[in-house]
Enzyme design. Structure first.
Site, PDB file in Angstrom:
ATOM      1  N   TYR A  50      49.830  69.017  13.000  1.00 54.09           N
ATOM      2  CA  TYR A  50      50.112  68.946  14.336  1.00 54.09           C
ATOM      3  C   TYR A  50      50.748  70.097  15.227  1.00 54.09           C
ATOM      4  CZ  TYR A  50      48.534  64.005  14.333  1.00 54.09           C
ATOM      5  OH  TYR A  50      48.015  62.828  14.325  1.00 54.09           O
ATOM      6  N   PHE A  58      57.647  64.349  21.519  1.00 52.07           N
ATOM      7  CA  PHE A  58      57.313  63.298  20.274  1.00 52.07           C
ATOM      8  C   PHE A  58      57.005  63.929  19.021  1.00 52.07           C
ATOM      9  CE2 PHE A  58      53.423  63.645  22.688  1.00 52.07           C
ATOM     10  CZ  PHE A  58      52.480  63.878  21.839  1.00 52.07           C
ATOM     11  N   HIS A 116      43.536  58.981  13.308  1.00 52.36           N
ATOM     12  CA  HIS A 116      43.335  60.177  13.883  1.00 52.36           C
ATOM     13  C   HIS A 116      41.830  60.743  14.082  1.00 52.36           C
ATOM     14  CE1 HIS A 116      43.982  64.588  14.737  1.00 52.36           C
ATOM     15  NE2 HIS A 116      42.786  64.780  13.911  1.00 52.36           N
TER      16      HIS A 116
END
Ligand code: IDP
Ligand code: MG
Length: 139
Positions: A50, A58, A116
């Site tokens: 990520y 976040f 995802h």
């Protein structure tokens, strides 16, 4: 055009015992699993996956979540696989995800949202290579 996308059945969905339901949904719409494994990401593996989000507020929480238990990572292949999987997943926030989507059925909130899916050919290429060497992908 046949293409490949990277999908993850996230730790929340594994804990809810819906791996089978989610894979069934992929197969029903013509997204064929051509690679698949269960793994428990370390925090640093989640951070690398990520990395594009590292400036987001976040990011830390997301990486804690993604490394909180086993996940199932898959390569899905089919016509317009990237877009098709995004449609099947539904909106990032399950409260906004259309009826019939995976996130509507199995998501809890904007963070714990079950799955995802790659969002472009470039990210798909990076994400597939992040988890699978070519010899572990089948046709
Ligand atoms: P996507 O998974 O629908 O592509 P992204 O914006 O790429 O959504 O965000 C990656 C992941 O980060 C989301 O799937 C979700 O788990 C988490 N996330 C996104 N936005 C938020 C937020 O506002 N708060 C907490 N977590 C978020
Ligand atoms: Mg995304």
């Amino acid at each position: 055009m046949s293409e490949r996308t990277l999908a993850i059945i996230k730790p929340d969905a594994v804990k809810k015992h819906v791996i089978g339901d989610i894979i069934h949904r992929y197969e029903q719409v013509g997204l064929k699993p051509v690679a698949m494994k269960m793994l428990s990401m370390s925090k640093s593996v989640a951070e690398g996956f990520y990395a594009v989000h590292k400036a987001r507020p976040f990011f830390g929480s997301l990486c804690d979540f993604m490394s909180s238990g086993p996940a199932v990572v898959l390569v899905l292949q089919g016509d317009n696989a990237i877009k098709k999987n995004r449609e099947l997943m539904g909106a990032t926030d399950p409260a906004k995800a259309d009826a019939g989507t995976i996130r509507n059925a199995h998501g809890t909130n904007i963070e714990f949202n079950a799955v995802h899916g790659s969002d472009s050919p470039e990210t798909a290429q990076f994400e597939i290579g992040y988890f699978f060497p070519g010899m572990e992908i089948f046709n």
